[in-house]
Design a protein around this motif. Structure first.
Motif, PDB file in Angstrom:
ATOM      1  N   LEU A 297       0.925  -1.260   0.018  1.00  0.00           N
ATOM      2  CA  LEU A 297       0.018  -0.085   0.110  1.00  0.00           C
ATOM      3  C   LEU A 297       0.981   1.288   0.031  1.00  0.00           C
ATOM      4  O   LEU A 297       0.340   2.248  -0.533  1.00  0.00           O
ATOM      5  N   TYR A 298       1.932   1.213   0.591  1.00  0.00           N
ATOM      6  CA  TYR A 298       2.871   2.537   0.492  1.00  0.00           C
ATOM      7  C   TYR A 298       3.064   2.699  -0.775  1.00  0.00           C
ATOM      8  O   TYR A 298       3.558   3.894  -0.943  1.00  0.00           O
ATOM      9  N   ARG A 299       3.462   1.621  -1.638  1.00  0.00           N
ATOM     10  CA  ARG A 299       3.676   2.237  -2.964  1.00  0.00           C
ATOM     11  C   ARG A 299       2.740   2.990  -3.749  1.00  0.00           C
ATOM     12  O   ARG A 299       3.148   3.463  -4.677  1.00  0.00           O
ATOM     13  N   TYR A 300       1.431   2.789  -3.366  1.00  0.00           N
ATOM     14  CA  TYR A 300       0.351   3.745  -3.678  1.00  0.00           C
ATOM     15  C   TYR A 300       0.128   4.959  -3.010  1.00  0.00           C
ATOM     16  O   TYR A 300      -0.887   5.805  -3.346  1.00  0.00           O
ATOM     17  N   ALA A 301       0.796   5.128  -2.128  1.00  0.00           N
ATOM     18  CA  ALA A 301       0.719   6.415  -1.031  1.00  0.00           C
ATOM     19  C   ALA A 301       0.922   7.860  -2.040  1.00  0.00           C
ATOM     20  O   ALA A 301       0.457   8.787  -1.348  1.00  0.00           O
ATOM     21  N   ASP A 302       1.345   7.658  -2.964  1.00  0.00           N
ATOM     22  CA  ASP A 302       1.600   8.957  -3.845  1.00  0.00           C
ATOM     23  C   ASP A 302       0.581   9.086  -5.125  1.00  0.00           C
ATOM     24  O   ASP A 302       0.883   9.955  -5.783  1.00  0.00           O
ATOM     25  N   VAL A 303      -0.391   8.081  -5.158  1.00  0.00           N
ATOM     26  CA  VAL A 303      -1.148   8.287  -6.321  1.00  0.00           C
ATOM     27  C   VAL A 303      -2.313   9.190  -5.893  1.00  0.00           C
ATOM     28  O   VAL A 303      -2.816   9.100  -4.898  1.00  0.00           O
ATOM     29  N   THR A 304      -2.659  10.025  -6.988  1.00  0.00           N
ATOM     30  CA  THR A 304      -3.771  10.827  -6.883  1.00  0.00           C
ATOM     31  C   THR A 304      -4.381  10.934  -8.232  1.00  0.00           C
ATOM     32  O   THR A 304      -3.780  10.823  -9.266  1.00  0.00           O
ATOM     33  N   ALA A 305      -5.934  10.920  -8.295  1.00  0.00           N
ATOM     34  CA  ALA A 305      -6.457  10.944  -9.602  1.00  0.00           C
ATOM     35  C   ALA A 305      -7.621  11.471  -9.388  1.00  0.00           C
ATOM     36  O   ALA A 305      -8.493  11.685  -8.129  1.00  0.00           O
ATOM     37  N   LEU A 306      -8.289  12.205 -10.498  1.00  0.00           N
ATOM     38  CA  LEU A 306      -9.548  13.016 -10.703  1.00  0.00           C
ATOM     39  C   LEU A 306     -10.314  12.327 -11.991  1.00  0.00           C
ATOM     40  O   LEU A 306      -9.743  12.141 -12.887  1.00  0.00           O
ATOM     41  N   ALA A 307     -11.451  11.847 -11.826  1.00  0.00           N
ATOM     42  CA  ALA A 307     -12.413  11.121 -12.737  1.00  0.00           C
ATOM     43  C   ALA A 307     -13.424  12.054 -12.946  1.00  0.00           C
ATOM     44  O   ALA A 307     -14.112  12.649 -12.000  1.00  0.00           O
ATOM     45  N   PHE A 308     -13.598  12.405 -14.275  1.00  0.00           N
ATOM     46  CA  PHE A 308     -14.845  13.443 -14.707  1.00  0.00           C
ATOM     47  C   PHE A 308     -15.846  12.694 -15.571  1.00  0.00           C
ATOM     48  O   PHE A 308     -15.506  11.666 -15.803  1.00  0.00           O
ATOM     49  N   SER A 309     -16.780  13.326 -16.089  1.00  0.00           N
ATOM     50  CA  SER A 309     -17.687  12.741 -16.632  1.00  0.00           C
ATOM     51  C   SER A 309     -17.233  12.669 -18.338  1.00  0.00           C
ATOM     52  O   SER A 309     -15.994  13.415 -18.611  1.00  0.00           O
TER      53      SER A 309
ATOM     54  N   PHE B  21     -11.725   6.787 -22.194  1.00  0.00           N
ATOM     55  CA  PHE B  21     -12.098   5.342 -22.231  1.00  0.00           C
ATOM     56  C   PHE B  21     -12.724   5.468 -23.421  1.00  0.00           C
ATOM     57  O   PHE B  21     -13.851   6.393 -23.669  1.00  0.00           O
ATOM     58  N   GLU B  22     -12.375   4.693 -24.400  1.00  0.00           N
ATOM     59  CA  GLU B  22     -12.817   4.503 -25.909  1.00  0.00           C
ATOM     60  C   GLU B  22     -14.079   3.579 -26.108  1.00  0.00           C
ATOM     61  O   GLU B  22     -14.464   3.153 -27.161  1.00  0.00           O
TER      62      GLU B  22
ATOM     63  N   GLY C 194      -5.840  17.546 -29.923  1.00  0.00           N
ATOM     64  CA  GLY C 194      -7.173  17.866 -29.654  1.00  0.00           C
ATOM     65  C   GLY C 194      -8.210  17.100 -29.205  1.00  0.00           C
ATOM     66  O   GLY C 194      -9.251  17.174 -29.130  1.00  0.00           O
ATOM     67  N   GLU C 195      -7.729  15.946 -28.394  1.00  0.00           N
ATOM     68  CA  GLU C 195      -8.668  15.056 -27.724  1.00  0.00           C
ATOM     69  C   GLU C 195      -9.251  15.673 -26.384  1.00  0.00           C
ATOM     70  O   GLU C 195      -8.401  16.611 -25.781  1.00  0.00           O
ATOM     71  N   ASP C 196     -10.294  15.071 -26.127  1.00  0.00           N
ATOM     72  CA  ASP C 196     -10.947  15.645 -24.687  1.00  0.00           C
ATOM     73  C   ASP C 196     -10.768  14.365 -23.800  1.00  0.00           C
ATOM     74  O   ASP C 196     -10.760  13.032 -24.610  1.00  0.00           O
ATOM     75  N   PHE C 197     -10.631  14.287 -22.396  1.00  0.00           N
ATOM     76  CA  PHE C 197     -10.082  13.191 -21.526  1.00  0.00           C
ATOM     77  C   PHE C 197     -11.398  12.971 -20.552  1.00  0.00           C
ATOM     78  O   PHE C 197     -12.177  13.988 -20.303  1.00  0.00           O
ATOM     79  N   ASP C 198     -11.329  11.882 -20.165  1.00  0.00           N
ATOM     80  CA  ASP C 198     -12.285  11.623 -18.875  1.00  0.00           C
ATOM     81  C   ASP C 198     -11.491  11.619 -17.432  1.00  0.00           C
ATOM     82  O   ASP C 198     -12.481  11.655 -16.399  1.00  0.00           O
TER      83      ASP C 198
ATOM     84  N   MET D 134     -14.280  20.605 -10.407  1.00  0.00           N
ATOM     85  CA  MET D 134     -14.196  19.521  -9.612  1.00  0.00           C
ATOM     86  C   MET D 134     -14.367  18.327 -10.162  1.00  0.00           C
ATOM     87  O   MET D 134     -15.448  18.089 -10.812  1.00  0.00           O
ATOM     88  N   GLY D 135     -13.506  17.061  -9.901  1.00  0.00           N
ATOM     89  CA  GLY D 135     -13.843  15.919 -10.462  1.00  0.00           C
ATOM     90  C   GLY D 135     -14.969  15.121  -9.639  1.00  0.00           C
ATOM     91  O   GLY D 135     -15.188  15.443  -8.824  1.00  0.00           O
ATOM     92  N   GLN D 136     -15.382  14.195 -10.430  1.00  0.00           N
ATOM     93  CA  GLN D 136     -16.822  13.360  -9.781  1.00  0.00           C
ATOM     94  C   GLN D 136     -16.139  12.334  -9.008  1.00  0.00           C
ATOM     95  O   GLN D 136     -17.158  11.969  -8.111  1.00  0.00           O
ATOM     96  N   GLN D 137     -14.936  11.919  -9.168  1.00  0.00           N
ATOM     97  CA  GLN D 137     -14.316  10.970  -8.113  1.00  0.00           C
ATOM     98  C   GLN D 137     -12.936  11.216  -7.986  1.00  0.00           C
ATOM     99  O   GLN D 137     -12.232  11.645  -8.913  1.00  0.00           O
ATOM    100  N   ARG D 138     -12.599  11.167  -6.572  1.00  0.00           N
ATOM    101  CA  ARG D 138     -11.207  11.335  -6.175  1.00  0.00           C
ATOM    102  C   ARG D 138     -10.484   9.758  -5.871  1.00  0.00           C
ATOM    103  O   ARG D 138     -11.092   9.071  -5.152  1.00  0.00           O
TER     104      ARG D 138
END
Length: 316
Positions: free
Chosen positions: A21-33, A63-64, A159-163, A190-194
């Motif tokens: 779990l310590y290996r993931y302690a630096d992970v941050t992510a935001l998911a949008f619509s 996600f395609e 010119g892509e949009d992302f999730d 603000m992201g929908q998921q943190r």
């Protein structure tokens, strides 16, 4: 004797899981619509990061949908989740690259495939540099990802949009709250998921050391007549608790200015409960699944440690 052995084995299991779990302690992510994250967010984040040095890696993903990839040599194909990415894929997959490499900025017609898909298409994992087709587009395999999540990752075009966006903090001790603030500023919303890897490491680590401290307090209380042992247990409990706070890297995200700040703890609990519930219901990538499953296993093992530890104390 069996209880003692199980108690020791559970502790070893928890320590190994905490290291994971310590290996993931630096992970941050935001998911949008879908399609709400703009491509220029990555360049804005990189410019802001030059001065602060908050993040070591960052990547945008999109996600395609489901699509089939096939190998012309065998005629085999498999349906996978197709993702387009821009930036450093290690921000999501970390060290989960079984072999090969991540593709670089501006590199096209290359892909990453999961290990199970490679086995099914080729019957071998020695496939780096070989090519697969997605519809009528040919991609060279640059790297193989660990896990069995059917996955194909390709480079995004202009010119892509992302999730969503994922970023690794340069220091695990850097505030996740501040890191999310920087990500949301770059994306303009603000992201929908943190997804906060530090949350899972910190809670599992702190719970473990608090549990050990409580077992020592209970053990000392059971031996009040032997004052030396009782005092030693209380002293060790305090040392274990201090060590746990230090190793958990709690920081300003979890420690208020004063401990009587009840409103701080209520708000903190609600925020983190929501994040855990969100990840429980939506784990986009195998690396996030591994992090969450590892956290669940660790907490369950810690509960068992509490039960076995109490039984051992009562049995003596």
């Amino acid at each position: 004797m069996v209880r003692v052995l199980l108690f020791l084995l559970l502790n070893l299991f928890v320590i190994a899981r905490l290291q994971m779990l310590y290996r993931y302690a630096d992970v941050t992510a935001l998911a949008f619509s879908q399609g709400k994250a703009q491509e220029n967010a990555l360049s804005q984040l990189e410019r802001g990061n030059e001065a602060e040095g908050t993040f070591s890696q960052a990547v945008l993903w999109k996600f395609e949908g489901k699509s089939a990839v096939r190998f012309e040599g065998t005629g085999r194909e498999r349906e996978v989740s197709l993702y387009k990415m821009k930036g450093q894929q290690g921000a999501i997959f970390g060290d989960g690259l079984d072999s090969g490499r991540y593709f670089t900025e501006g590199e096209h017609s290359v892909c990453l495939l999961d290990r199970e898909t490679v086995r099914r298409l080729f019957g071998s994992e020695n496939v780096l540099g070989m090519k697969v087709k997605q519809k009528e587009t040919e991609f060279e395999i640059a790297g193989i990802l660990e896990g069995e999540q059917p996955l194909c990752v390709v480079s995004a075009g202009e010119g892509e949009d992302f999730d969503g966006i994922a970023a690794k903090k340069a220091r695990k001790t850097f505030s996740s709250k501040a890191a999310f603030g920087l990500l949301e500023t770059a994306l303009g919303g603000m992201g929908q998921q943190r997804i906060d890897g530090h949350l899972y490491y910190m809670t599992a680590c702190l719970f473990y050391f608090v549990l050990l401290a409580l077992l020592l307090v209970i053990g000392g209380g059971k031996r009040r007549k032997r004052k030396v042992i009782a005092v030693l247990c209380m002293f060790l409990a305090a040392e274990v608790l201090v060590l746990g706070l230090k190793l958990a890297l709690a920081g300003s995200d979890y420690l208020p200015s004063y401990w009587s700040d009840f409103e701080f703890f209520v708000q903190l609990f609600e925020e983190k409960k929501q994040q855990i519930q969100e990840l429980l219901h939506h784990q986009e990538f195998a690396s996030w699944q591994q992090m969450f499953w590892g956290w669940q296993q660790t907490v369950f093992a810690e509960i068992l440690i509490g039960g076995f530890g109490t039984a051992l104390i009562d049995g003596q």
